[in-house]
Design a protein around this motif. Structure first.
Motif, PDB file in Angstrom:
ATOM      1  N   GLY C  96       0.794  -1.482  -0.350  1.00 45.53           N
ATOM      2  CA  GLY C  96       0.434   0.198  -0.050  1.00 45.53           C
ATOM      3  C   GLY C  96       0.520   1.302  -0.032  1.00 45.53           C
ATOM      4  N   PHE C  97       0.661   2.483  -0.528  1.00 46.97           N
ATOM      5  CA  PHE C  97       1.706   3.957  -0.213  1.00 46.97           C
ATOM      6  C   PHE C  97       0.556   4.727  -1.298  1.00 46.97           C
ATOM      7  CE2 PHE C  97       1.196   4.431  -4.770  1.00 46.97           C
ATOM      8  CZ  PHE C  97       1.397   3.053  -6.292  1.00 46.97           C
ATOM      9  N   THR C  98       0.882   5.829  -0.309  1.00 45.87           N
ATOM     10  CA  THR C  98       0.137   7.167  -1.175  1.00 45.87           C
ATOM     11  C   THR C  98       0.226   7.565  -2.031  1.00 45.87           C
ATOM     12  OG1 THR C  98       1.398   8.276   0.556  1.00 45.87           O
ATOM     13  CG2 THR C  98      -0.395   7.603   1.234  1.00 45.87           C
ATOM     14  N   THR C  99      -0.346   8.671  -2.942  1.00 46.88           N
ATOM     15  CA  THR C  99       0.260   8.569  -3.628  1.00 46.88           C
ATOM     16  C   THR C  99      -0.431  10.224  -4.079  1.00 46.88           C
ATOM     17  OG1 THR C  99       0.490   9.088  -6.383  1.00 46.88           O
ATOM     18  CG2 THR C  99      -1.805   8.499  -5.392  1.00 46.88           C
ATOM     19  N   GLY C 100       0.438  11.642  -4.905  1.00 46.32           N
ATOM     20  CA  GLY C 100      -0.380  12.128  -5.268  1.00 46.32           C
ATOM     21  C   GLY C 100      -1.263  12.817  -6.651  1.00 46.32           C
ATOM     22  N   ASP C 101      -2.122  12.603  -5.716  1.00 42.35           N
ATOM     23  CA  ASP C 101      -3.818  12.827  -6.862  1.00 42.35           C
ATOM     24  C   ASP C 101      -3.233  12.668  -8.582  1.00 42.35           C
ATOM     25  OD1 ASP C 101      -5.359  15.373  -8.177  1.00 42.35           O
ATOM     26  OD2 ASP C 101      -6.615  13.172  -8.260  1.00 42.35           O
ATOM     27  N   TRP C 102      -2.344  14.060  -8.904  1.00 42.50           N
ATOM     28  CA  TRP C 102      -2.037  14.366  -9.988  1.00 42.50           C
ATOM     29  C   TRP C 102      -1.393  12.781 -11.062  1.00 42.50           C
ATOM     30  CZ3 TRP C 102      -0.571  16.487  -5.918  1.00 42.50           C
ATOM     31  CH2 TRP C 102       1.091  15.820  -5.235  1.00 42.50           C
ATOM     32  N   LEU C 103      -0.932  11.992  -9.809  1.00 39.85           N
ATOM     33  CA  LEU C 103       0.030  11.173 -10.246  1.00 39.85           C
ATOM     34  C   LEU C 103      -1.295   9.410 -10.999  1.00 39.85           C
ATOM     35  CD1 LEU C 103       3.069  10.608  -8.603  1.00 39.85           C
ATOM     36  CD2 LEU C 103       2.668  11.466 -11.248  1.00 39.85           C
ATOM     37  N   MET C 104      -2.144   9.409 -10.391  1.00 41.24           N
ATOM     38  CA  MET C 104      -3.273   9.235 -10.492  1.00 41.24           C
ATOM     39  C   MET C 104      -3.275   7.610 -11.003  1.00 41.24           C
ATOM     40  SD  MET C 104      -4.409   7.234  -7.398  1.00 41.24           S
ATOM     41  CE  MET C 104      -6.514   6.726  -7.682  1.00 41.24           C
ATOM     42  N   PRO C 105      -3.409   9.290 -13.440  1.00 41.84           N
ATOM     43  CA  PRO C 105      -3.712   8.638 -14.279  1.00 41.84           C
ATOM     44  C   PRO C 105      -2.578   7.362 -14.731  1.00 41.84           C
ATOM     45  CG  PRO C 105      -4.277  10.608 -14.604  1.00 41.84           C
ATOM     46  CD  PRO C 105      -3.900  10.243 -13.068  1.00 41.84           C
ATOM     47  N   THR C 106      -1.156   8.029 -14.171  1.00 45.11           N
ATOM     48  CA  THR C 106       0.588   7.324 -14.490  1.00 45.11           C
ATOM     49  C   THR C 106       0.175   5.326 -14.137  1.00 45.11           C
ATOM     50  OG1 THR C 106       1.475   9.062 -14.003  1.00 45.11           O
ATOM     51  CG2 THR C 106       2.244   6.510 -13.719  1.00 45.11           C
ATOM     52  N   TRP C 107      -1.069   5.623 -11.970  1.00 43.26           N
ATOM     53  CA  TRP C 107      -1.066   4.101 -12.119  1.00 43.26           C
ATOM     54  C   TRP C 107      -1.992   3.317 -12.720  1.00 43.26           C
ATOM     55  CZ3 TRP C 107       3.647   4.447  -9.707  1.00 43.26           C
ATOM     56  CH2 TRP C 107       3.852   5.113  -9.641  1.00 43.26           C
ATOM     57  N   LEU C 108      -2.960   4.329 -13.362  1.00 44.67           N
ATOM     58  CA  LEU C 108      -4.473   3.444 -13.492  1.00 44.67           C
ATOM     59  C   LEU C 108      -4.382   3.145 -15.041  1.00 44.67           C
ATOM     60  CD1 LEU C 108      -7.447   5.877 -12.396  1.00 44.67           C
ATOM     61  CD2 LEU C 108      -6.748   3.669 -11.541  1.00 44.67           C
ATOM     62  N   THR C 109      -3.533   4.011 -15.718  1.00 44.01           N
ATOM     63  CA  THR C 109      -3.275   3.432 -17.562  1.00 44.01           C
ATOM     64  C   THR C 109      -2.990   2.171 -17.363  1.00 44.01           C
ATOM     65  OG1 THR C 109      -1.960   5.419 -17.539  1.00 44.01           O
ATOM     66  CG2 THR C 109      -3.867   5.684 -18.148  1.00 44.01           C
ATOM     67  N   ARG C 110      -1.985   1.539 -16.442  1.00 49.14           N
ATOM     68  CA  ARG C 110      -1.069   0.064 -16.913  1.00 49.14           C
ATOM     69  C   ARG C 110      -1.755  -0.389 -15.617  1.00 49.14           C
ATOM     70  NH1 ARG C 110       2.053   5.004 -16.417  1.00 49.14           N
ATOM     71  NH2 ARG C 110       3.351   5.443 -18.571  1.00 49.14           N
ATOM     72  N   LYS C 111      -3.335  -0.537 -14.964  1.00 47.29           N
ATOM     73  CA  LYS C 111      -3.903  -1.268 -14.517  1.00 47.29           C
ATOM     74  C   LYS C 111      -2.723  -1.408 -12.728  1.00 47.29           C
ATOM     75  CE  LYS C 111      -7.020  -2.702 -17.541  1.00 47.29           C
ATOM     76  NZ  LYS C 111      -6.672  -1.580 -18.024  1.00 47.29           N
TER      77      LYS C 111
END
Lengths: 285, 275, 445
Positions: C96-111
């Motif tokens: 588990g980790f915390t992420t900046g909300d602007w990086l969500m697309p980075t993680w999401l597009t790569r599932k």
């Protein structure tokens, strides 16, 4: 023949170490430059796409120009400054040794402190401008003007690394046997002539070392421009090593970063080969 | 007869001291700031001598983060790297300097080439190698890839070149073995070079940031640069304390330098080997 | 032994009841999700208030559930994303980790992050989850009908002013609140003090030190002017008329009103509001600043309290908003089902005592709407209305996988305009071209 084997034997441990820890990863990096890789999914082969797109990218071209300028300026100035400093602290003056130790401190200061302090000193109203004011310099926006930003970074680089290489030259000067100078004194040679005909040839191997290593260092260095100016203003101090770091770790485009590294590698290799040709002509066969 | 060193002899002490002081201004600034009160940070009109001294910045900084542990880790890693480099770089440098074998120029180039690719692109595969050995979050994980550095090999090669080959050949004619020649004849003449090698190896390892950052994710193995950057990002830690940590970080390498620089004195030339 | 809480949790009625109550009562654990011993890794970023508080809550959690141990690691803010990326590349990423909300697309597009079960987080339905959180957060974390992030702090970017300096020049901190960009310029001009070419005091400063800041300060101006970051084909449009207008507004403080010296700043990454704290500028735009941040650097300002926050100005008085951004807890998609469940449980526990959170991290606002804004500690915080309004009306940052390239291109553009007197249209053209190149690169891979 036996000597040849010994030669190989001495060099082998290092080469084996490199084969394991370096050449493998380097080869992987070369291969990677032909792929698209974002670290989060497996690499995808794209041929020379990365290189083609770099050639068409003004940001890359600007970084390339910056890097070349930076390497040349830093190498020349570092070598010169290191040599002068070494000569100065090798004089038979009381306290010269202490000065050498003190000067070396600049190389030992943690890099993050260096960057913080220099950012502050080079502030438009900071100490450097205050010291230059009596000379009529006026206000110089060292880090925010695109004409002075790169010179400022070069200056900080020289400040940081000249003492490092000064030590190399001091060691080199220390190894010169005194008899050579005694003979020169008998012949009446002194000062610049003595330096040119005796000192310089004897420290040529170390001069070669300093020039090559200073160039290699300035090619790889990016922490200083990164922390001090962030590559600004407008990309004026962005060097290739910084572009590699950003492209790989911020933009997650490792394949592209690898391609940029290959370009950097080619530049540095060419430079080193040229230096080898220049300096190794005179080495014993 | 009095030995004279090359040098700009007209440079007396005052100009040299003045130059030293100028070069040292940033270091003095760091030192001064480390004793200031936190509100005094970054005053453009600076008080070089602090109006009020705050030496408690030092113990305070040490308590805010496990810096004693971080420094200890850095020292352990750097000492091992220093030892590894002194041994392996000397061997390889000697081999390249005083022996001719097919491919020796190429070997030099191959060795130098390891310095031509930045760590950022070789990070992932190097990391995978270390990971496969099970060395993440261990000392060996941090120091293993640093044990032999091409700088050191090149440095030793250049210095060993200055040892006259006649001595080696004379010793061989006398029947001495290669290892003995290295140990008894070459190394004693290379003390300045060894001092520089040890110093540089220690120092370069001391400042390493990106590699330990990749390999370590637990405090027990963190080295001081990781700790300092993390400390610096926390605006609750006054920057005066950051400077205190920076000053402390300067000490170990500087002490090593003071110890080794005695070996940089002249007198390790051809004394006593004539005739 | 089955406690009442265990029983409530296991029935869906109980779960809904807990959710409907909003923030559960102090210390109400939801019962253990598993009795099996389990080790988790959790990574977060360094911040003087937020990090220790997260650690404290997680320690409390592991004490309540001794079979669960959590390896808590934190990194410098700029390093966290890199560590996580290297982790994913090498199979060593945290659970588990915390992420900046602007990086969500980075993680999401790569599932790379797992969808969250909002019921395990205490909400009866996705809509209930959506309605209970700031819209800016929802826009980033809810994707194709599923939630992927559990928010921690989300803040707007208010305008902070030095009220002592206001009064010095005859301005009234209440009546002269700048509501439009022109008013901001005028007020800034009056607050400026110059000594030759040196600004003794700048009226208003924009952040120039990091691309993140440049982006979130420019974002609302662009949107207020009717502009967009990308058009519907994915082409970058910051160089259109609206974009030029937005950049002109940004440059106006220095160029038109003479109230800013972009080259003169002491801001550093950990303390971007340094100039404002040192009273070198009268106004600054930043996430909420409270006494804890002020005191170490300007104890007098903290003691006398001469600072105030407003919502940022707008192109018209009624169109005022700033960016709203923040941080989410996420779950590694590669983590085992059991670990994912425990992480849900742990996250929910972490955010179950919002009063404690506020006491530790004020004035940083939370994305969640319910369960804390009525607390006396919150209501008595100076400037809280401005902070809350900024958060609730804030717009989100552009959702794009080329976020870093976008921010960097914009940052370079601003530098060219402000430091090298560049022509705005030309500079924006170059920036848009850079972003389009980055998008094209991405589409290849």
């Amino acid at each position: 023949m036996r000597l040849r084997l010994w030669g190989v034997a001495f060099v082998l441990p290092a080469l084996l170490f490199f084969a394991f820890f370096k050449y493998g990863p380097m080869g992987w990096a070369f291969w990677l430059s032909f792929t698209s890789y974002d670290m989060l999914s497996p690499p995808r082969f794209v041929g020379i796409d990365n290189f083609a797109s770099l050639a068409a990218d003004p940001v890359f071209v600007q970084s390339l120009q910056n890097t070349l300028g930076y390497i040349v300026a830093s190498t020349l100035l570092i070598t010169l400054a290191a040599l002068l400093l070494a000569l100065a602290v090798s004089t038979p003056v009381p306290g010269a040794r202490a000065c050498m130790s003190a000067i070396f401190l600049t190389n030992v200061m943690p890099i993050i402190a260096v960057c913080l302090v220099w950012r502050f000193l080079l502030h438009p109203h900071g100490l450097v401008n205050q010291l230059l004011a009596p000379f009529g310099a006026g206000r110089i926006d060292w880090l925010t003007s695109d004409t002075t930003a790169m010179p400022a970074i070069v200056m900080v680089t020289v400040w940081r690394f000249a003492p490092y290489f000064m030590v190399v030259f001091v060691a080199a000067l220390a190894a010169i046997p005194a008899e050579y100078y005694e003979a020169a004194a008998i012949d009446g040679a002194r000062g610049l002539r003595r330096f040119r005909s005796i000192t310089l040839p004897l420290i040529l191997p170390q001069l070669f070392f300093v020039v090559v290593v200073a160039a290699l260092l300035s090619a790889r260095l990016f922490l200083m421009p990164y922390i001090i100016t962030g590559g600004g203003p407008g990309g004026a101090t962005r060097v290739l090593s910084m572009l590699i770091y950003e492209t790989g770790f911020s933009y997650l485009k490792m394949g592209r970063a690898a391609a940029i590294s290959v370009v950097l590698f080619a530049i540095v290799l060419a430079l080193t080969l040229a230096q080898m040709k220049l300096f190794m002509r005179d080495e014993e066969a | 007869m009095k030995r004279r060193l090359p040098g700009l002899r007209w440079l007396g002490l005052p100009p040299l001291a003045g130059l030293t002081l100028l070069v040292l201004l940033p270091v003095l600034w760091m030192l001064s700031t480390s004793f200031q009160a936190s509100e005094k940070m970054f005053q453009l009109a600076m008080d070089w001598i602090p109006r009020s001294w705050h030496p408690e910045n030092y113990p305070n900084a040490l308590h805010r983060a496990p810096f004693p542990l971080f420094f200890f880790n850095s020292i352990v890693v750097s000492l091992v790297v220093m030892a590894g480099n002194v041994v392996f770089c000397t061997l390889a440098g000697y081999g390249l300097a005083k022996f001719r074998f097919p491919g020796d120029r190429f070997a030099l180039l191959a060795i130098l080439s390891t310095l031509m690719l930045p760590l950022e692109v070789t990070l992932v595969p190097t990391f995978l190698i270390v990971h496969s050995l099970g060395w993440l979050n261990t000392y060996q994980g941090i120091f293993a890839p640093l044990l032999v550095d091409a700088f050191g090999i090149f440095l030793m090669r250049q210095f060993v070149l200055g040892v006259p080959t006649d001595y080696l050949e004379a010793a061989r004619i006398d029947g001495a073995g290669e290892v003995r020649i290295l140990w008894r004849i070459v190394l004693p003449q290379c003390k300045p070079a060894l001092a520089v090698l040890a110093l540089f190896a220690y120092r370069d390892s001391w400042d390493q940031f990106l590699w330990p950052l990749a390999v370590v994710s637990r405090d027990e193995y963190r080295t001081y640069p990781l700790g300092l950057v993390r400390f610096a990002e926390d605006y609750g830690n006054p920057q005066t304390e950051q400077m205190a940590v920076a000053v402390m970080a300067t000490v170990p390498v500087f002490v090593l330098f003071l110890l080794l620089q005695r070996l940089l004195k002249r007198g390790f030339g051809l004394t006593g080997l004539k005739g | 032994m089955t406690t009442r809480r265990d029983f409530l949790r296991r029935t869906s009625a109980g779960a809904a009841a807990l959710g409907v109550l909003g923030a559960p009562a102090l210390g109400a654990a939801q019962g253990a999700p598993t009795r099996v011993p389990m080790k988790l890794t959790y990574w977060t970023w360094e911040n003087p208030q937020q990090r220790p508080w997260q650690k404290k809550r997680i320690d409390q959690y592991t004490q309540l559930h001794p079979n669960i141990s959590v390896e808590f690691q934190y990194f410098a803010f700029s390093d966290l994303g890199k560590k996580v990326s290297v982790g994913y590349a090498t199979g060593t990423a945290p659970d588990g980790f915390t992420t900046g909300d602007w990086l969500m697309p980075t993680w999401l597009t790569r599932k790379l992050i797992a969808p969250l079960d909002v019921q395990q987080l205490g909400y009866g339905s996705l809509d209930a989850f959506r309605n209970d959180h700031a819209p800016a957060f929802v826009a980033g974390a809810v994707h194709e009908g599923k939630a992927y992030g559990y928010p921690l702090w989300f803040y707007g970017v208010p305008l902070h002013v030095n009220t002592k300096q206001f009064r010095e020049v005859g301005l009234d901190p209440v009546k002269d609140e700048p509501k439009t960009w022109e008013q901001l310029g005028e007020v800034a001009k009056r607050l400026t003090i110059k000594d030759g070419s040196k600004f003794t005091r700048q009226g208003f400063k924009w952040a120039m030190h990091a691309s993140q800041w440049t982006a979130f300060q420019f974002n609302p101006i662009l949107l207020q002017c009717g502009g967009q970051w990308f058009d519907k084909h994915g082409k970058c449009t910051i160089n259109n008329e609206a974009g030029v207008r937005a950049m002109t507004i940004r440059a106006s403080i220095a160029r038109k009103y003479g109230a800013e010296d972009p080259a003169d700043s002491l801001a550093t990454a950990p303390v971007p509001w340094m100039d404002w704290l040192k009273e070198r500028c009268a106004m600054f735009s930043s996430p909420p600043i409270g006494p804890l941040a002020v005191k170490p650097i300007n104890p007098q300002m903290e003691a006398e309290g001469y600072y105030k926050a407003y919502v940022m100005p707008g192109v018209t008085e009624d169109k005022r908003y700033s960016t709203c951004y923040g941080f989410n807890c996420v779950v590694n998609a590669n983590a085992s089902k059991e670990k994912q469940e425990v992480l849900h449980h742990m996250y929910r526990f972490m955010m179950s005592d919002l009063r404690d959170c506020w006491i530790a991290t004020a004035p940083l606002t939370l994305a969640r709407k319910s369960g804390w804004t009525e607390l006396p500690e919150v209501k008595s915080t100076p400037n809280i209305e401005a902070f809350l309004r900024a958060k609730d009306t804030g717009v989100f940052l552009p959702r794009t996988p080329v976020w870093s390239e976008l921010a960097d291109a914009l940052h370079r553009a601003v530098q060219k305009v402000m430091l090298s007197s560049g022509d705005i249209k030309q500079v924006l053209n170059e920036a848009a071209a850079e972003v389009d190149r980055a998008t094209a690169e991405l589409k290849k891979g």
